[in-house]
Design an enzyme around this catalytic site. Structure first.
Site, PDB file in Angstrom:
ATOM      1  N   LYS A 272       3.464 -15.025   3.937  1.00  0.00           N
ATOM      2  CA  LYS A 272       3.785 -15.877   2.786  1.00  0.00           C
ATOM      3  C   LYS A 272       5.294 -16.101   2.814  1.00  0.00           C
ATOM      4  O   LYS A 272       6.017 -15.794   1.860  1.00  0.00           O
ATOM      5  CB  LYS A 272       3.306 -15.200   1.485  1.00  0.00           C
ATOM      6  CG  LYS A 272       3.404 -16.049   0.238  1.00  0.00           C
ATOM      7  CD  LYS A 272       2.430 -17.212   0.173  1.00  0.00           C
ATOM      8  CE  LYS A 272       2.691 -18.057  -1.063  1.00  0.00           C
ATOM      9  NZ  LYS A 272       1.886 -19.309  -1.081  1.00  0.00           N
TER      10      LYS A 272
ATOM     11  N   ASP B 138      -2.424 -18.346   1.719  1.00  0.00           N
ATOM     12  CA  ASP B 138      -3.325 -19.207   0.932  1.00  0.00           C
ATOM     13  C   ASP B 138      -4.022 -20.221   1.839  1.00  0.00           C
ATOM     14  O   ASP B 138      -5.235 -20.431   1.753  1.00  0.00           O
ATOM     15  CB  ASP B 138      -2.587 -19.866  -0.246  1.00  0.00           C
ATOM     16  CG  ASP B 138      -1.256 -20.494   0.142  1.00  0.00           C
ATOM     17  OD1 ASP B 138      -0.816 -20.319   1.295  1.00  0.00           O
ATOM     18  OD2 ASP B 138      -0.657 -21.178  -0.714  1.00  0.00           O
TER      19      ASP B 138
ATOM     20  N   TYR C 250       0.824  -1.211   0.000  1.00  0.00           N
ATOM     21  CA  TYR C 250       0.000   0.000   0.000  1.00  0.00           C
ATOM     22  C   TYR C 250       0.857   1.258   0.000  1.00  0.00           C
ATOM     23  O   TYR C 250       0.479   2.276  -0.568  1.00  0.00           O
ATOM     24  CB  TYR C 250      -0.906   0.023   1.235  1.00  0.00           C
ATOM     25  CG  TYR C 250      -2.200  -0.733   1.076  1.00  0.00           C
ATOM     26  CD1 TYR C 250      -2.206  -2.121   1.034  1.00  0.00           C
ATOM     27  CD2 TYR C 250      -3.411  -0.062   0.986  1.00  0.00           C
ATOM     28  CE1 TYR C 250      -3.395  -2.818   0.904  1.00  0.00           C
ATOM     29  CE2 TYR C 250      -4.607  -0.749   0.859  1.00  0.00           C
ATOM     30  CZ  TYR C 250      -4.596  -2.125   0.819  1.00  0.00           C
ATOM     31  OH  TYR C 250      -5.767  -2.809   0.690  1.00  0.00           O
TER      32      TYR C 250
ATOM     33  N   ASP D 189      -6.451  -7.036   4.218  1.00  0.00           N
ATOM     34  CA  ASP D 189      -7.553  -6.460   3.439  1.00  0.00           C
ATOM     35  C   ASP D 189      -8.396  -7.594   2.842  1.00  0.00           C
ATOM     36  O   ASP D 189      -9.624  -7.600   2.949  1.00  0.00           O
ATOM     37  CB  ASP D 189      -6.981  -5.576   2.329  1.00  0.00           C
ATOM     38  CG  ASP D 189      -8.071  -4.963   1.456  1.00  0.00           C
ATOM     39  OD1 ASP D 189      -9.064  -4.487   2.020  1.00  0.00           O
ATOM     40  OD2 ASP D 189      -7.922  -4.980   0.221  1.00  0.00           O
TER      41      ASP D 189
ATOM     42  N   ASP E  45     -12.358  -9.234   4.228  1.00  0.00           N
ATOM     43  CA  ASP E  45     -13.561  -9.269   3.384  1.00  0.00           C
ATOM     44  C   ASP E  45     -14.100 -10.697   3.364  1.00  0.00           C
ATOM     45  O   ASP E  45     -15.312 -10.920   3.468  1.00  0.00           O
ATOM     46  CB  ASP E  45     -13.248  -8.842   1.937  1.00  0.00           C
ATOM     47  CG  ASP E  45     -13.599  -7.368   1.674  1.00  0.00           C
ATOM     48  OD1 ASP E  45     -13.528  -6.577   2.626  1.00  0.00           O
ATOM     49  OD2 ASP E  45     -13.943  -7.038   0.518  1.00  0.00           O
TER      50      ASP E  45
END
Ligand code: IPM
Ligand code: MG
Length: 356
Positions: free
Chosen positions: A189, A221, A142, A245, A249
């Site tokens: 990750k 994942d 970001y 983020d 959701d």
């Protein structure tokens, strides 16, 4: 107590939902003998229209001088399909997070019993799920260097984290885990990304200070899969900006709808409280938006910024009662909800006020 709140409604349904959030705050002030004063400020598309700038200086100044910010949403469809736009509403939100040093984004995923059947996940896997996400909010892709090269044919966004950034969010997450079920899952990750290997290293170091907390590390994942497969296995989850983020959701489906999820962005100064949902231009102005995420964001404000536990509980309790009475907004209604119990934004607000 006297508190000064800046309302930054922003774009789309932001205005409609923060109106209800503010009404609830007012009722709480009245009921518990507090004095809340308000100011308004612009951000996002609304601010671009008025000033040309998605984050006017005045908005930052007013925010810094306030005790807390009630935030709506930013975004406008006009920019979504125009990748060439240089000035974008989202810059306002990212800018205020950075300007106020709001590095920790708390996103509690709490399932109200009444909404067990609104989720697309089977109820037997959901019941009792209760997760607190700590999403890092001022680093990662970001805010890393971004740009184009090769005459615009190659683009990059740098995924970057420094030790102190990981440490401070990890500490907040571990502190929270100590007050809950003492389980923490760090998501990264690290099998691929160097920034994730630093992330994991720092979380492991911080973990040594919290021997009572059971720590696990998951790759993003696998975490995305486990969240749907078995949401109850999670207590506190800490992760970077981009992974957080996306995961939150996804996690909103555990709570039944994006329209239910509140968040608190905190750091060194004034806290900012906002729904995790966006500006939802498809329903803007129709009066059907679910105001509960804004109301629950106001509850987080009362709790975290003002230390008003009883007041915050009263708000959550009112939401619970309204749902128990059968009232729903469109997004959380199902085929069995009687038509007369499906309420618009304003009517939902009135029900809440009557319970308060
Ligand atoms: C969120 C939103 C924002 C983000 C957008 C609007 C910039 O999706 O708060 O989750 O990506 O952080
Ligand atoms: Mg998001």
């Amino acid at each position: 107590m006297k508190k000064h709140i800046v309302v930054i409604a922003g774009d789309g349904i932001g205005q409609e939902v923060t109106t209800v959030g503010k009404q609830v705050l007012d009722r709480i002030a009245e009921k518990f003998g507090h004095e809340f004063t308000y100011d308004e400020a612009l951000i996002g598309h609304a601010a671009i229209e008025a000033t040309g700038n998605p984050l006017p200086e005045e908005t930052v100044t007013k925010s810094k001088q306030s005790d807390a910010i009630l935030f709506g949403a930013v975004g406008h469809p006009k920019y979504d399909n125009d990748p060439s736009a240089k000035v974008r509403p989202e810059q306002g939100l990212l800018g205020i997070r950075k300007a106020l040093g709001l590095y920790a984004n708390l996103r509690p995923i709490k399932l109200f019993d009444e909404l067990l059947h609104s989720s697309s996940i089977k109820p037997e896997f959901l019941q009792g799920a209760d997760i607190l996400f700590f999403r890092e909010l001022t680093g990662d892709v970001y805010f890393g260097e971004k740009g184009r090269k090769d005459d615009g044919n190659t683009a990059y966004d740098l995924m970057i984290y420094s030790r102190y950034e990981v440490e401070r969010i990890a500490v907040k997450a571990f502190d929270a885990a100590m007050t809950r079920r003492k389980k923490l899952c760090s998501v990264d990750k690290a099998n691929v990304l160097e920034s994730s290997r630093l992330w994991r290293e720092v979380v492991q170091e911080v973990a040594k200070r919290y021997p009572e907390v059971e720590v696990e590390h998951q790759f993003i994942d696998a975490a995305a899969m486990l969240l749907i497969k078995d949401p109850r296995r999670f207590d506190v989850v800490v992760t970077g900006n981009l992974f957080g983020d996306i995961l939150t959701d996804e996690a909103s489906q555990i709570a039944g709808s994006m329209g239910m999820l509140a968040s608190a962005s905190v750091g060194d100064t004034t806290g900012l409280y906002e729904p995790i949902h966006g500006s939802a231009h498809d329903i803007t102005g129709k009066g059907v938006a679910n105001p509960l995420a804004s109301v629950l964001s106001a509850a987080l404000m009362l709790d975290i910024s003002f230390g008003m536990k009883a007041e915050a509980e009263a708000v959550v309790d009112a939401v619970d009662q309204v749902l128990k009475a059968g009232f729903r907004t469109r997004d959380i209604a199902d085929a069995n909800t009687p038509k007369d119990l499906i309420l618009g934004t304003e009517a939902m607000g009135k029900q809440l006020l009557s319970k308060l």
